[in-house]
Design a protein around this motif. Structure first.
Motif, PDB file in Angstrom:
ATOM      1  N   PHE A 116     -10.961   9.240  -9.980  1.00 30.53           N
ATOM      2  CA  PHE A 116     -11.422   7.470  -8.453  1.00 30.53           C
ATOM      3  C   PHE A 116      -9.555   6.771  -8.452  1.00 30.53           C
ATOM      4  O   PHE A 116     -10.703   5.802  -7.910  1.00 30.53           O
ATOM      5  N   GLY A 117      -9.473   6.890  -9.389  1.00 32.99           N
ATOM      6  CA  GLY A 117      -8.290   6.280  -9.022  1.00 32.99           C
ATOM      7  C   GLY A 117      -8.272   4.443  -9.311  1.00 32.99           C
ATOM      8  O   GLY A 117      -9.037   4.453  -9.774  1.00 32.99           O
ATOM      9  N   ASP A 118      -7.062   3.955  -9.458  1.00 31.10           N
ATOM     10  CA  ASP A 118      -7.117   2.792 -10.708  1.00 31.10           C
ATOM     11  C   ASP A 118      -5.731   1.730  -9.663  1.00 31.10           C
ATOM     12  O   ASP A 118      -4.843   1.810 -10.095  1.00 31.10           O
ATOM     13  N   ILE A 119      -6.421   1.198  -8.318  1.00 33.00           N
ATOM     14  CA  ILE A 119      -5.326   0.766  -7.461  1.00 33.00           C
ATOM     15  C   ILE A 119      -4.538  -0.042  -8.043  1.00 33.00           C
ATOM     16  O   ILE A 119      -3.565  -0.961  -7.603  1.00 33.00           O
ATOM     17  N   LEU A 120      -5.469  -1.113  -8.615  1.00 34.12           N
ATOM     18  CA  LEU A 120      -5.713  -1.676  -9.042  1.00 34.12           C
ATOM     19  C   LEU A 120      -4.055  -2.419  -9.739  1.00 34.12           C
ATOM     20  O   LEU A 120      -3.779  -3.096 -10.272  1.00 34.12           O
ATOM     21  N   ALA A 121      -3.851  -1.581 -10.782  1.00 34.62           N
ATOM     22  CA  ALA A 121      -2.762  -1.212 -11.746  1.00 34.62           C
ATOM     23  C   ALA A 121      -1.863  -0.522 -10.887  1.00 34.62           C
ATOM     24  O   ALA A 121       0.149  -0.043 -12.011  1.00 34.62           O
ATOM     25  N   VAL A 122      -1.185  -0.607  -9.705  1.00 32.20           N
ATOM     26  CA  VAL A 122      -0.308   0.018  -9.274  1.00 32.20           C
ATOM     27  C   VAL A 122       0.360  -0.674  -9.341  1.00 32.20           C
ATOM     28  O   VAL A 122       1.090  -2.147  -9.577  1.00 32.20           O
ATOM     29  N   GLY A 123       1.985  -0.452  -9.890  1.00 35.37           N
ATOM     30  CA  GLY A 123       3.250  -1.108  -9.944  1.00 35.37           C
ATOM     31  C   GLY A 123       4.208  -1.024  -9.026  1.00 35.37           C
ATOM     32  O   GLY A 123       4.086  -0.140  -7.935  1.00 35.37           O
ATOM     33  N   ARG A 124       5.700  -2.146  -9.295  1.00 32.86           N
ATOM     34  CA  ARG A 124       5.983  -2.167  -7.961  1.00 32.86           C
ATOM     35  C   ARG A 124       7.013  -0.472  -8.055  1.00 32.86           C
ATOM     36  O   ARG A 124       6.981  -0.068  -6.314  1.00 32.86           O
ATOM     37  N   ALA A 125       6.613   0.278  -8.862  1.00 35.60           N
ATOM     38  CA  ALA A 125       7.386   1.566  -8.598  1.00 35.60           C
ATOM     39  C   ALA A 125       6.494   2.482  -8.353  1.00 35.60           C
ATOM     40  O   ALA A 125       7.335   3.240  -6.565  1.00 35.60           O
ATOM     41  N   ASP A 126       5.288   2.567  -8.433  1.00 34.91           N
ATOM     42  CA  ASP A 126       4.650   3.103  -7.668  1.00 34.91           C
ATOM     43  C   ASP A 126       4.824   2.970  -6.208  1.00 34.91           C
ATOM     44  O   ASP A 126       4.770   3.829  -5.245  1.00 34.91           O
ATOM     45  N   LEU A 127       4.263   1.389  -5.593  1.00 34.00           N
ATOM     46  CA  LEU A 127       4.325   0.972  -4.413  1.00 34.00           C
ATOM     47  C   LEU A 127       6.062   1.633  -3.261  1.00 34.00           C
ATOM     48  O   LEU A 127       5.138   2.216  -2.689  1.00 34.00           O
ATOM     49  N   ALA A 128       6.743   1.380  -4.028  1.00 37.11           N
ATOM     50  CA  ALA A 128       8.100   2.051  -3.771  1.00 37.11           C
ATOM     51  C   ALA A 128       8.179   3.467  -3.373  1.00 37.11           C
ATOM     52  O   ALA A 128       8.266   4.264  -2.582  1.00 37.11           O
ATOM     53  N   LEU A 129       7.348   4.169  -4.090  1.00 35.76           N
ATOM     54  CA  LEU A 129       6.900   5.178  -3.950  1.00 35.76           C
ATOM     55  C   LEU A 129       6.608   5.628  -2.421  1.00 35.76           C
ATOM     56  O   LEU A 129       6.278   6.694  -2.036  1.00 35.76           O
ATOM     57  N   ILE A 130       5.169   4.726  -2.602  1.00 30.39           N
ATOM     58  CA  ILE A 130       3.429   5.526  -1.784  1.00 30.39           C
ATOM     59  C   ILE A 130       4.317   5.002  -0.480  1.00 30.39           C
ATOM     60  O   ILE A 130       4.518   5.750   0.728  1.00 30.39           O
ATOM     61  N   TRP A 131       5.018   4.166  -0.481  1.00 28.64           N
ATOM     62  CA  TRP A 131       5.962   3.748   1.364  1.00 28.64           C
ATOM     63  C   TRP A 131       6.532   4.456   1.514  1.00 28.64           C
ATOM     64  O   TRP A 131       7.051   4.468   2.717  1.00 28.64           O
ATOM     65  N   ALA A 132       7.911   5.177   0.323  1.00 33.76           N
ATOM     66  CA  ALA A 132       8.884   6.137   0.589  1.00 33.76           C
ATOM     67  C   ALA A 132       8.274   7.637   1.346  1.00 33.76           C
ATOM     68  O   ALA A 132       8.393   8.007   1.730  1.00 33.76           O
ATOM     69  N   GLY A 133       6.969   7.395   0.435  1.00 32.66           N
ATOM     70  CA  GLY A 133       6.609   8.903   0.476  1.00 32.66           C
ATOM     71  C   GLY A 133       5.614   8.680   1.990  1.00 32.66           C
ATOM     72  O   GLY A 133       6.105   9.645   3.361  1.00 32.66           O
ATOM     73  N   ALA A 134       5.281   8.095   2.010  1.00 29.00           N
ATOM     74  CA  ALA A 134       4.622   7.041   3.472  1.00 29.00           C
ATOM     75  C   ALA A 134       5.371   7.220   4.671  1.00 29.00           C
ATOM     76  O   ALA A 134       4.713   8.145   6.015  1.00 29.00           O
ATOM     77  N   VAL A 135       6.857   6.704   4.812  1.00 27.79           N
ATOM     78  CA  VAL A 135       7.344   7.212   6.176  1.00 27.79           C
ATOM     79  C   VAL A 135       8.012   8.370   6.033  1.00 27.79           C
ATOM     80  O   VAL A 135       8.333   8.698   7.355  1.00 27.79           O
ATOM     81  N   GLY A 136       8.636   9.114   4.672  1.00 31.66           N
ATOM     82  CA  GLY A 136       8.735  10.348   5.336  1.00 31.66           C
ATOM     83  C   GLY A 136       7.794  11.255   5.926  1.00 31.66           C
ATOM     84  O   GLY A 136       8.202  12.017   6.779  1.00 31.66           O
ATOM     85  N   VAL A 137       6.469  11.020   5.510  1.00 33.10           N
ATOM     86  CA  VAL A 137       5.187  11.683   6.541  1.00 33.10           C
ATOM     87  C   VAL A 137       4.973  11.939   7.726  1.00 33.10           C
ATOM     88  O   VAL A 137       5.171  12.292   8.171  1.00 33.10           O
ATOM     89  N   LEU A 138       5.328  10.153   7.704  1.00 32.83           N
ATOM     90  CA  LEU A 138       4.900   9.765   8.578  1.00 32.83           C
ATOM     91  C   LEU A 138       6.429  10.769   9.832  1.00 32.83           C
ATOM     92  O   LEU A 138       5.857  10.700  11.326  1.00 32.83           O
ATOM     93  N   ALA A 139       7.346  10.242   9.501  1.00 26.06           N
ATOM     94  CA  ALA A 139       8.672  10.968  10.427  1.00 26.06           C
ATOM     95  C   ALA A 139       8.531  12.352  10.368  1.00 26.06           C
ATOM     96  O   ALA A 139       8.209  13.248  12.269  1.00 26.06           O
ATOM     97  N   VAL A 140       7.873  12.793   9.490  1.00 27.74           N
ATOM     98  CA  VAL A 140       7.814  14.618   9.785  1.00 27.74           C
ATOM     99  C   VAL A 140       6.865  15.131  10.460  1.00 27.74           C
ATOM    100  O   VAL A 140       7.095  15.677  11.426  1.00 27.74           O
ATOM    101  N   LEU A 141       6.235  14.160  10.344  1.00 27.86           N
ATOM    102  CA  LEU A 141       4.383  14.169  12.304  1.00 27.86           C
ATOM    103  C   LEU A 141       4.900  13.888  13.149  1.00 27.86           C
ATOM    104  O   LEU A 141       4.691  14.007  13.859  1.00 27.86           O
ATOM    105  N   ALA A 142       6.004  12.532  13.493  1.00 30.28           N
ATOM    106  CA  ALA A 142       6.517  12.282  14.476  1.00 30.28           C
ATOM    107  C   ALA A 142       7.652  13.529  15.362  1.00 30.28           C
ATOM    108  O   ALA A 142       7.323  13.838  16.738  1.00 30.28           O
ATOM    109  N   TRP A 143       7.907  13.822  14.358  1.00 30.29           N
ATOM    110  CA  TRP A 143       9.422  15.217  14.592  1.00 30.29           C
ATOM    111  C   TRP A 143       8.510  15.706  15.445  1.00 30.29           C
ATOM    112  O   TRP A 143       8.560  16.766  16.173  1.00 30.29           O
ATOM    113  N   ARG A 144       7.114  16.681  14.644  1.00 28.03           N
ATOM    114  CA  ARG A 144       6.916  18.256  14.701  1.00 28.03           C
ATOM    115  C   ARG A 144       4.924  18.102  15.151  1.00 28.03           C
ATOM    116  O   ARG A 144       4.327  18.590  15.670  1.00 28.03           O
TER     117      ARG A 144
END
Length: 260
Positions: A116-144
Motif C-alpha cells: 500500500f506504499g509508505d510515502i511518508l518514509a520517502v528519503g532524499r535518494a528516493d525523491l531523486a530517483l522518482i523525479w529522474a524517472g518521471a522526467v525520463g518517462v515524460l521525455a519518452v512520451l513527448a518524443w513518441r
C-alpha cells in the motif's frame, strides 16, 4: 526544506502524478487496465528478489515489472483472449510474489509498505530517483506522442502511416514498468494501477483533446496527492490508500459533468 518528511512526501507524490496523468491516459485509451495490474502485482516478486539479494528495491521491481510487461505485450500480438490471460497473470504474479516474500524475514514486518506504499518514509535518494524517472518517462512520451497516439487509436491506421504498433506497445511497456518501480514507495503495488487509471478516467469526460485529457489527468492526480496526504495527516489514515480514495472521489464528481 527537504528535512521535513511531509514536504518530501508531497514532492514524491507530485513526481508520480506528473507521469501518471499522460501514461494513465494511454492505459485508458488502449483498455490496458489489467495490463497495469499484471505489471504492478509482479513488483512484489521484484521486492522479494531485491531483499533476498540485498539489492536496490527500485532495480528489482523495475526488472521484474519490465519482464512481466514485455511478456504480456508479446502475448497481445498472438490474438489470445487478453482479458483472461491478463487476469490470470496479474493474480498469479501477486500470489507468487507474496509466497516469495514470505521467505524473506526482513520483509515480513513491512509487507504493507510494499502493498500500500509508505510515502511518508520517502528519503532524499528516493525523491531523486522518482523525479529522474518521471522526467525520463515524460521525455519518452513527448518524443513518441504522435506515434503512440496513432497506434492507440487504430493499429491499421498506424501501419498505413508507417508506424509499427508493436514498437509502440513495447515503448508503453517499458515506461509502465518504470512508473511501477517508481510508485511502489508512494502508493504500493496494489494501488499503482489505480493511480494510473482513476485520474485518467476522471479526466476523460472533462477534455476535448488527447493532450487536454493527459494534462487534466495530471492535475487530478496531483490534487489527489495533496488531498490524500492532507487527509492522512489530519485523520491519521494510510497515505497511499488516502491518495487513491481522493482520486476516486474526483472520479465520482466528474461523472456528473456531461462529456464534451
Amino acid at each position: 526544506m527537504l528535512d521535513d518528511f511531509f514536504i518530501r512526501a508531497v514532492l514524491a507524490g507530485l513526481g508520480v502524478a506528473l507521469v501518471a496523468g499522460p501514461l494513465g491516459s494511454f492505459v485508458v485509451w488502449r483498455r490496458m487496465a489489467y495490463f497495469g495490474d499484471a505489471t504492478a502485482h509482479a513488483a512484489i516478486l521484484g521486492v522479494a528478489i531485491s531483499l533476498a539479494f540485498n539489492a536496490s528495491i527500485y532495480a528489482g521491481t523495475m526488472l521484474v515489472a519490465l519482464a512481466m510487461a514485455l511478456a504480456v505485450s508479446a502475448l497481445a500480438t498472438r490474438g489470445r483472449a487478453m482479458d483472461t490471460v491478463l487476469g490470470v497473470m496479474a493474480h498469479s504474479a501477486l500470489a507468487i510474489g507474496l509466497v516469495a516474500i514470505s521467505f524473506v524475514p526482513a520483509a515480513r514486518s513491512d509487507l504493507s509498505a510494499y502493498l500500500f506504499g509508505d510515502i511518508l518514509a520517502v528519503g532524499r535518494a528516493d525523491l531523486a530517483l522518482i523525479w529522474a524517472g518521471a522526467v525520463g518517462v515524460l521525455a519518452v512520451l513527448a518524443w513518441r506522442w504522435q506515434r503512440l497516439l496513432t497506434a492507440s487509436v487504430n493499429e491499421d491506421l498506424a501501419m498505413a502511416a508507417g508506424i509499427d504498433p508493436r514498437v509502440e506497445r513495447v515503448v508503453l511497456s517499458i515506461t509502465l514498468a518504470v512508473v511501477v518501480a517508481l510508485s511502489i514507495r508512494v502508493v504500493g503495488s496494489l494501488l499503482i494501477s489505480a493511480m494510473l487509471i482513476v485520474p485518467a478516467a476522471a479526466a476523460r469526460g472533462l477534455s476535448r483533446t488527447p493532450e487536454g485529457m493527459a494534462g487534466t489527468a495530471t492535475l487530478i492526480a496531483a490534487f489527489s496527492v495533496l488531498a490524500g496526504l492532507w487527509a492522512s495527516l489530519r485523520l491519521d489514515t494510510p497515505a497511499g490508500p488516502s491518495i487513491v480514495a481522493a482520486a476516486a472521489g474526483i472520479f465520482v464528481l466528474s461523472q456528473s459533468v456531461r462529456p464534451r
